[in-house]
Design a protein around this motif. Sequence first.
Motif, short mmCIF file in Angstrom:
data_model
loop_
_atom_site.label_atom_id
_atom_site.label_comp_id
_atom_site.label_asym_id
_atom_site.label_seq_id
_atom_site.Cartn_x
_atom_site.Cartn_y
_atom_site.Cartn_z
N ARG A 147 1.00 43.26 -37.30
CA ARG A 147 2.35 43.60 -37.77
C ARG A 147 3.40 42.63 -37.25
O ARG A 147 4.18 42.07 -38.02
CB ARG A 147 2.72 45.03 -37.33
CG ARG A 147 1.98 46.15 -38.05
CD ARG A 147 2.42 47.49 -37.48
NE ARG A 147 1.80 48.63 -38.16
CZ ARG A 147 2.14 49.89 -37.94
NH1 ARG A 147 3.07 50.18 -37.04
NH2 ARG A 147 1.55 50.87 -38.60
N VAL A 148 3.44 42.45 -35.94
CA VAL A 148 4.49 41.59 -35.36
C VAL A 148 4.26 40.12 -35.73
O VAL A 148 5.18 39.30 -35.62
CB VAL A 148 4.60 41.75 -33.83
CG1 VAL A 148 4.92 43.19 -33.47
CG2 VAL A 148 3.35 41.27 -33.10
N GLY A 149 3.06 39.81 -36.21
CA GLY A 149 2.78 38.45 -36.67
C GLY A 149 3.48 38.08 -37.96
O GLY A 149 3.39 36.94 -38.41
N ARG A 150 4.22 39.04 -38.55
CA ARG A 150 5.01 38.71 -39.75
C ARG A 150 6.27 37.93 -39.40
O ARG A 150 6.96 37.43 -40.29
CB ARG A 150 5.42 39.99 -40.51
CG ARG A 150 4.31 40.86 -41.08
CD ARG A 150 3.23 40.10 -41.77
NE ARG A 150 2.08 39.88 -40.88
CZ ARG A 150 1.32 38.82 -40.89
NH1 ARG A 150 1.55 37.83 -41.71
NH2 ARG A 150 0.31 38.70 -40.05
N THR A 151 6.62 37.85 -38.11
CA THR A 151 7.76 37.04 -37.69
C THR A 151 7.30 36.05 -36.62
O THR A 151 6.15 36.11 -36.18
CB THR A 151 8.92 37.91 -37.17
OG1 THR A 151 10.07 37.09 -36.96
CG2 THR A 151 8.55 38.64 -35.88
N ALA A 152 8.19 35.16 -36.22
CA ALA A 152 7.86 34.11 -35.22
C ALA A 152 6.64 33.32 -35.65
O ALA A 152 5.77 33.00 -34.85
CB ALA A 152 7.65 34.73 -33.84
N ARG A 153 6.59 32.95 -36.93
CA ARG A 153 5.45 32.21 -37.48
C ARG A 153 5.71 30.71 -37.43
O ARG A 153 6.85 30.25 -37.57
CB ARG A 153 5.18 32.64 -38.93
CG ARG A 153 4.75 34.10 -39.03
CD ARG A 153 4.66 34.56 -40.48
NE ARG A 153 3.56 33.95 -41.20
CZ ARG A 153 2.29 34.35 -41.15
NH1 ARG A 153 1.95 35.38 -40.39
NH2 ARG A 153 1.36 33.75 -41.87
N ALA A 154 4.64 29.95 -37.23
CA ALA A 154 4.70 28.48 -37.27
C ALA A 154 5.79 27.91 -36.38
O ALA A 154 6.53 27.01 -36.76
CB ALA A 154 4.90 28.01 -38.72
N GLY A 155 5.89 28.46 -35.16
CA GLY A 155 6.82 27.92 -34.17
C GLY A 155 8.23 28.45 -34.23
O GLY A 155 9.06 28.12 -33.37
N ARG A 156 8.54 29.28 -35.24
CA ARG A 156 9.88 29.85 -35.32
C ARG A 156 10.04 31.00 -34.34
O ARG A 156 9.07 31.59 -33.89
CB ARG A 156 10.17 30.33 -36.76
CG ARG A 156 10.32 29.20 -37.77
CD ARG A 156 10.64 29.74 -39.15
NE ARG A 156 9.48 30.38 -39.74
CZ ARG A 156 8.60 29.77 -40.52
NH1 ARG A 156 8.74 28.48 -40.79
NH2 ARG A 156 7.56 30.41 -41.02
#
Length: 445
Positions: free
Chosen positions: A341-350
Amino acid sequence: MSKFEDLGVAKWLAESLNAMKIYTPTTIQATCIPKILKGHDCIGGAKTGSGKTIAFGAPMLTEWSQDPMGIFGVVLTPTRELALQIAEQFHALGSSMNIRVSVIVGGEDIITQALELQKKPHFIIATPGRLADHIINSGEDTICGLRRVKYLVLDEADRLLSNSFSKDLEKCFDILPKSDKRRTLLFTATVTDAVRALKDRPVPKGKLPVYINEVDTIDKVAIPSTLNVNYIFIPSYVKEAYLHNILTLSQYKDANVIIFVNRTHTAEVLRRTLRKLELRVASLHSEMPQLERTSSLHRFKANAARILIATDVASRGLDIPTVELVINYDIPADPDDYIHRVGRTARAGRKGDALSVVTEKDVERILSIEERINKKMDLLELVDDDKIIKESLKVTSSAKREALMDMDREGFGEKKLNNKRKHASREELKNKSKISKLNKNSKNS
């Protein structure tokens, strides 16, 4: 040569990646692509947002372009939304080569899908249940192309190899070429024992051994370093008021937010409640017709809705770069579901924020999650209890009451209840038939 060409990727595909502003391979791409192109089956484990789709898509498309005939590859994935996203990526990557991709998922017209399959698209992106339906019911003309595919991909393999998909997968495997006649690729953010055990199976004669990559798995890096994990601890009966307050905080009032819940009923109550409070909101859950699910996702991606309320149908694989905040309104029972679930944000270094709404019933679950991610959550200090009582409690209570009345009047959930009753009736008839046969056999003997 580009860095992707150095890995063995076709020149036209490297140019497509450059046009999409993808210049440098990620770890999972750099390690898996050459091995797959050399002929290895592959198990790839990498944290969310690390580019797994290109890791399996690039070698498939490279080999397909050398002889683009028939159905070249099948990608199985657990959710309809993820299937649609993978298909979009394949279309984008192969647009210069007139690629034909079919999405075979539930909720769409099965006859239209059968006609598509008869035309033998180059790639099929499917959920196991709907592909199994076609294998059972659509006839040989529809499914014959599946017998000669070169690649099978299980995306989110840990979920697909769970018991809930086992019967449908068996049906799919029955018609696909045997493992020594196809390349099999498994990719997941959670390399479970069930996934890992596949590498220990005997290697068919003439095949290269399975290549397994776990350099970047969530077992080693559970969540990105750019993700802030917070919590608030509140009584369960005021959850909606606190949620409203958080969504209207100055730092989140314009943010793109995904709110995860555990039940479809909760998702619908929240959607209606927040809409009555004049927030731009959409929802995504299994009781919605497929057209509405697709529309909700497009509205959220286009920022027509800034808040998406979802069950775990949205927790895996979906890549929406604008998501800044993930709220676990309900805490999941499985810590790995929290990670997805939390992997939907802070993706690809953001950067991104994850907030858990913790009630008196959730403490054990939070402790398990903290142990799994090897990190303590921080208390969110921005919530003002007096402000909630003054500004949010009354309006959210009124909006929720109206939402529940609307749902009751419209009969929300009746279809699901009727389906459960039908299923129970069929099971009862089956059991009666079995008992009747047993009684006959016992009399005859």
